[in-house]
Design a protein around this motif. Structure first.
Motif, PDB file in Angstrom:
ATOM      1  N   GLY A 211       0.796  -1.217   0.000  1.00  0.00           N
ATOM      2  CA  GLY A 211       0.000   0.000   0.000  1.00  0.00           C
ATOM      3  C   GLY A 211       0.828   1.266   0.000  1.00  0.00           C
ATOM      4  N   TYR A 212       2.141   1.118  -0.135  1.00  0.00           N
ATOM      5  CA  TYR A 212       3.084   2.263  -0.161  1.00  0.00           C
ATOM      6  C   TYR A 212       3.004   3.093   1.134  1.00  0.00           C
ATOM      7  CZ  TYR A 212       3.310   1.051  -5.102  1.00  0.00           C
ATOM      8  OH  TYR A 212       3.478   0.373  -6.291  1.00  0.00           O
ATOM      9  N   LYS A 213       2.564   2.425   2.215  1.00  0.00           N
ATOM     10  CA  LYS A 213       2.398   3.125   3.498  1.00  0.00           C
ATOM     11  C   LYS A 213       3.538   2.739   4.452  1.00  0.00           C
ATOM     12  CE  LYS A 213      -2.633   3.175   3.028  1.00  0.00           C
ATOM     13  NZ  LYS A 213      -3.927   2.712   3.597  1.00  0.00           N
ATOM     14  N   PRO A 214       3.837   3.578   5.428  1.00  0.00           N
ATOM     15  CA  PRO A 214       4.930   3.255   6.368  1.00  0.00           C
ATOM     16  C   PRO A 214       4.554   2.091   7.286  1.00  0.00           C
ATOM     17  CG  PRO A 214       3.783   5.239   7.059  1.00  0.00           C
ATOM     18  CD  PRO A 214       3.230   4.895   5.705  1.00  0.00           C
ATOM     19  N   TYR A 215       5.548   1.195   7.558  1.00  0.00           N
ATOM     20  CA  TYR A 215       5.339   0.098   8.505  1.00  0.00           C
ATOM     21  C   TYR A 215       5.610   0.556   9.943  1.00  0.00           C
ATOM     22  CZ  TYR A 215       5.367  -3.284   4.629  1.00  0.00           C
ATOM     23  OH  TYR A 215       5.078  -4.002   3.491  1.00  0.00           O
ATOM     24  N   ARG A 216       6.621   1.386  10.084  1.00  0.00           N
ATOM     25  CA  ARG A 216       7.061   1.871  11.395  1.00  0.00           C
ATOM     26  C   ARG A 216       7.492   0.721  12.324  1.00  0.00           C
ATOM     27  NH1 ARG A 216       2.805   5.585  10.206  1.00  0.00           N
ATOM     28  NH2 ARG A 216       3.686   7.666   9.851  1.00  0.00           N
ATOM     29  N   PHE A 217       8.174  -0.279  11.728  1.00  0.00           N
ATOM     30  CA  PHE A 217       8.722  -1.367  12.536  1.00  0.00           C
ATOM     31  C   PHE A 217       9.963  -0.858  13.268  1.00  0.00           C
ATOM     32  CE2 PHE A 217       6.986  -4.469   9.167  1.00  0.00           C
ATOM     33  CZ  PHE A 217       5.759  -4.542   9.826  1.00  0.00           C
ATOM     34  N   LYS A 218      10.147  -1.306  14.489  1.00  0.00           N
ATOM     35  CA  LYS A 218      11.286  -0.882  15.277  1.00  0.00           C
ATOM     36  C   LYS A 218      12.580  -1.394  14.638  1.00  0.00           C
ATOM     37  CE  LYS A 218      13.071  -0.827  20.000  1.00  0.00           C
ATOM     38  NZ  LYS A 218      12.875  -1.294  21.401  1.00  0.00           N
ATOM     39  N   GLY A 219      13.548  -0.495  14.463  1.00  0.00           N
ATOM     40  CA  GLY A 219      14.852  -0.862  13.930  1.00  0.00           C
ATOM     41  C   GLY A 219      14.908  -0.982  12.420  1.00  0.00           C
ATOM     42  N   VAL A 220      13.803  -0.711  11.713  1.00  0.00           N
ATOM     43  CA  VAL A 220      13.773  -0.806  10.250  1.00  0.00           C
ATOM     44  C   VAL A 220      13.756   0.602   9.659  1.00  0.00           C
ATOM     45  CG1 VAL A 220      12.482  -1.589   8.238  1.00  0.00           C
ATOM     46  CG2 VAL A 220      12.582  -3.023  10.298  1.00  0.00           C
ATOM     47  N   LYS A 221      14.769   0.915   8.831  1.00  0.00           N
ATOM     48  CA  LYS A 221      14.816   2.226   8.191  1.00  0.00           C
ATOM     49  C   LYS A 221      13.854   2.256   7.021  1.00  0.00           C
ATOM     50  CE  LYS A 221      19.205   4.464   9.131  1.00  0.00           C
ATOM     51  NZ  LYS A 221      20.394   5.088   8.510  1.00  0.00           N
ATOM     52  N   GLU A 222      13.046   3.292   6.964  1.00  0.00           N
ATOM     53  CA  GLU A 222      12.105   3.443   5.856  1.00  0.00           C
ATOM     54  C   GLU A 222      12.359   4.769   5.142  1.00  0.00           C
ATOM     55  OE1 GLU A 222       7.994   1.444   6.670  1.00  0.00           O
ATOM     56  OE2 GLU A 222       8.540   2.555   8.484  1.00  0.00           O
ATOM     57  N   TYR A 223      12.045   4.764   3.856  1.00  0.00           N
ATOM     58  CA  TYR A 223      12.275   5.940   3.023  1.00  0.00           C
ATOM     59  C   TYR A 223      11.016   6.224   2.220  1.00  0.00           C
ATOM     60  CZ  TYR A 223      17.023   4.276   4.022  1.00  0.00           C
ATOM     61  OH  TYR A 223      18.143   3.824   4.644  1.00  0.00           O
ATOM     62  N   LYS A 224      10.946   7.415   1.661  1.00  0.00           N
ATOM     63  CA  LYS A 224       9.766   7.781   0.887  1.00  0.00           C
ATOM     64  C   LYS A 224      10.192   8.482  -0.401  1.00  0.00           C
ATOM     65  CE  LYS A 224       5.309  10.197   1.229  1.00  0.00           C
ATOM     66  NZ  LYS A 224       4.490  11.165   2.012  1.00  0.00           N
ATOM     67  N   ASP A 225       9.548   8.117  -1.505  1.00  0.00           N
ATOM     68  CA  ASP A 225       9.741   8.822  -2.773  1.00  0.00           C
ATOM     69  C   ASP A 225       8.373   9.186  -3.342  1.00  0.00           C
ATOM     70  OD1 ASP A 225       8.704   6.504  -3.872  1.00  0.00           O
ATOM     71  OD2 ASP A 225      10.582   5.852  -4.775  1.00  0.00           O
ATOM     72  N   GLU A 226       8.335   9.515  -4.644  1.00  0.00           N
ATOM     73  CA  GLU A 226       7.070   9.971  -5.237  1.00  0.00           C
ATOM     74  C   GLU A 226       5.995   8.885  -5.265  1.00  0.00           C
ATOM     75  OE1 GLU A 226       9.805   8.428  -8.408  1.00  0.00           O
ATOM     76  OE2 GLU A 226       9.974   9.811  -6.712  1.00  0.00           O
ATOM     77  N   LEU A 227       6.412   7.593  -5.189  1.00  0.00           N
ATOM     78  CA  LEU A 227       5.431   6.508  -5.174  1.00  0.00           C
ATOM     79  C   LEU A 227       4.916   6.233  -3.759  1.00  0.00           C
ATOM     80  CD1 LEU A 227       6.914   3.851  -7.649  1.00  0.00           C
ATOM     81  CD2 LEU A 227       4.947   5.359  -8.003  1.00  0.00           C
ATOM     82  N   GLY A 228       5.803   6.332  -2.787  1.00  0.00           N
ATOM     83  CA  GLY A 228       5.395   6.036  -1.417  1.00  0.00           C
ATOM     84  C   GLY A 228       6.561   5.526  -0.599  1.00  0.00           C
ATOM     85  N   TRP A 229       6.250   4.782   0.483  1.00  0.00           N
ATOM     86  CA  TRP A 229       7.260   4.330   1.434  1.00  0.00           C
ATOM     87  C   TRP A 229       7.894   3.008   0.990  1.00  0.00           C
ATOM     88  CZ3 TRP A 229       8.867   7.041   5.710  1.00  0.00           C
ATOM     89  CH2 TRP A 229       8.129   8.194   6.009  1.00  0.00           C
ATOM     90  N   TYR A 230       9.215   2.868   1.301  1.00  0.00           N
ATOM     91  CA  TYR A 230       9.943   1.650   0.921  1.00  0.00           C
ATOM     92  C   TYR A 230      11.115   1.432   1.877  1.00  0.00           C
ATOM     93  CZ  TYR A 230      13.376   4.840  -1.167  1.00  0.00           C
ATOM     94  OH  TYR A 230      14.308   5.826  -1.363  1.00  0.00           O
ATOM     95  N   THR A 231      11.652   0.220   1.838  1.00  0.00           N
ATOM     96  CA  THR A 231      12.896  -0.105   2.544  1.00  0.00           C
ATOM     97  C   THR A 231      13.935  -0.516   1.507  1.00  0.00           C
ATOM     98  OG1 THR A 231      12.163  -2.396   2.834  1.00  0.00           O
ATOM     99  CG2 THR A 231      11.709  -0.867   4.635  1.00  0.00           C
ATOM    100  N   MET A 232      15.201  -0.522   1.913  1.00  0.00           N
ATOM    101  CA  MET A 232      16.283  -0.981   1.031  1.00  0.00           C
ATOM    102  C   MET A 232      16.653  -2.412   1.414  1.00  0.00           C
ATOM    103  SD  MET A 232      16.775   1.459  -1.071  1.00  0.00           S
ATOM    104  CE  MET A 232      18.261   0.866  -1.878  1.00  0.00           C
ATOM    105  N   VAL A 233      16.618  -3.319   0.421  1.00  0.00           N
ATOM    106  CA  VAL A 233      16.898  -4.734   0.659  1.00  0.00           C
ATOM    107  C   VAL A 233      17.952  -5.221  -0.330  1.00  0.00           C
ATOM    108  CG1 VAL A 233      14.543  -5.142   1.492  1.00  0.00           C
ATOM    109  CG2 VAL A 233      15.081  -5.511  -0.935  1.00  0.00           C
TER     110      VAL A 233
END
Length: 460
Positions: A211-233
């Motif tokens: 859903g391109y929404k933030p997870y807000r998991f503890k210890g997980v870095k999240e980022y946002k661009d024009e599409l929405g929220w993501y993590t780097m894997v």
């Protein structure tokens, strides 16, 4: 009978040929440096070779002592498609007017005795490339649905099943469609290590949240661009990268050209800056271009004249330092029309030498084209022959052996510099070398001590 039953004999015949080559390596094929292009000071120069890659690999083992020295080998061989592929050469000139593109043969993917001949061709090269690779080295083989399953079995036997690392799928939008199959929109890349100590650096990619929404998991870095929220894997084994489009700045017109972005991923993950990386079916030079961008020393080889011309121009535009090798030394000829002017510089023993490229007489016997393409070529040959050249260079201190230019001029956007000037303190020989759009080379040697009388007056 299924081909699977022939694989052991294909492997054994290839092994015997490999052993025979190794035994006779000291008397193997030769390559000659015909041009040394140094745009910057460099102890280790990259290599661009025109010739059979089987011969060239032997040359690397014998003359360059490269056994165990190569970090990365990328092979993009013909795919056993049973088809011929044309290059697209667009010539433009106000003197000639609008003409359609010329479409000469780039290469044939045809095999007289069938798939077994094709697989033997690959196998012998796999054995020899294994010798070139260091213990940390990696091999990537780029194929599609035609034969990748057979090649995987052969590579397991040559490199070892335990040294298989990944099957990477390159997914793209363009490509073939059919009424009796799903559209074929991917190639397969097989990735092997020389040993279990192969070098690998994982690359990262975006992984978008549901859903391109933030997870807000503890210890997980999240980022946002024009599409929405993501993590780097860590990057997955399916890569979606566009093919080289018709309007792309990378586009050379060479058949089956690969995008630099694809090759950059391979080079970045399996080598370090300064490492030596090789492409033995180099085509238009995409791998060399990507390696140059990433500060790797590169080796590129192709048997085709159009491929060699395309790679030469491409790497010259990038101002790469490299040596051009061919299976025969350059022959001197009169295809190039060169005007030489020597002017004294007041109160010094130095002279200003001007070399002007006035014309080029293409030998029509050296090109194979359809009748309509030959007619276009004749028009350019008569009205604007310099458009038929892809590249030229000047060596103001020719030693009689190797053309070592101080200046090189690739054609860019259908234009090319035609005048070259240099201040010199001697009156030795000058060599001018040019390569046309079909890969045919011409070398002309001029003696500054034998300037025509009408131009000698300028000195007096």
């Amino acid at each position: 009978m299924s081909l699977i039953f022939s694989l052991p004999s294909i492997l054994e015949e290839s092994r015997r040929e490999y052993c025979k080559i190794k035994e006779s390596l000291e008397s193997g094929p030769k390559f000659f440096p015909v041009e040394k292009i140094y745009h910057r000071k460099s102890e280790e120069s990259s290599l661009l070779a025109r010739g059979d890659n089987l011969d060239f690999i032997q040359y690397l083992l014998r003359e360059k002592k490269m056994e165990g020295k190569l970090q990365l080998a990328y092979l993009d061989p013909p795919f056993y498609s049973k088809a011929s592929y044309d290059a697209v050469i667009r010539l433009k000139s106000e003197a000639v007017g609008d003409v359609p593109a010329i479409k000469p043969l780039a290469y044939e993917d045809l095999w007289k005795t069938g798939i077994e001949e094709y697989l033997r061709m690959l196998c012998v090269r796999f054995f020899l490339i294994r010798d070139l690779l260091s213990e940390e080295g990696c091999l990537w083989v780029h194929l599609d649905w035609h034969v990748v399953h057979y090649v995987k079995i052969l590579l397991d036997a040559i490199f070892g099943e335990k040294n298989f690392v990944n099957e990477v799928v390159w997914h793209y939008k363009s490509g073939g469609t059919g009424k009796r199959n799903f559209s074929r929109k991917h190639d397969t890349l097989l990735f092997y290590g020389k040993s279990r100590h192969y070098y690998f650096r994982p690359l990262k990619e975006k992984s978008y949240n549901r859903g391109y929404k933030p997870y807000r998991f503890k210890g997980v870095k999240e980022y946002k661009d024009e599409l929405g929220w993501y993590t780097m894997v860590n990057m997955k084994d399916v890569w979606q990268i566009d093919m080289v489009g018709r309007t792309s700045g990378e586009r050379t017109g060479y058949a089956t050209q690969k995008p630099e972005q694809l090759l950059e991923r391979i080079i970045e993950s399996c080598s370090r800056p300064g490492d030596c990386c090789a492409d033995f079916f180099c085509g238009s030079g995409s791998f060399a271009a990507a390696a140059e961008k990433l500060s790797r020393t590169w080796i590129a080889c192709d048997i085709g004249g159009i491929a060699a011309a395309c790679s030469l121009k491409r790497m010259s535009v990038k101002k790469s330092a490299f040596v051009l090798l061919e299976e025969c030394p350059d022959r001197q000829g009169d295809e190039l029309e060169i005007r030489l002017q020597v002017e004294p510089i007041d109160l010094t023993d130095k002279k200003l030498v001007t070399v002007t490229l006035d014309g080029y007489t293409m030998d029509m016997k050296r090109v194979s084209l359809k009748r309509e393409d030959r007619e276009i070529l004749k028009k350019f040959r008569k009205k604007d022959p310099l458009q038929l050249l892809e590249y030229w260079s000047v060596d103001f201190h020719y030693d009689g052996r190797v053309h070592n230019p101080q200046f090189s001029f690739p054609k860019e956007n259908h234009t090319m510099e035609k005048v070259c000037r240099q201040i010199v303190s001697d009156t030795g020989k000058i060599s001018v070398r040019a390569v046309d759009v079909f890969g045919n080379s011409s070398l002309k040697v001029l003696d500054m001590g034998e300037v025509p009388e009408c131009e000698r007056e300028m000195e007096e």
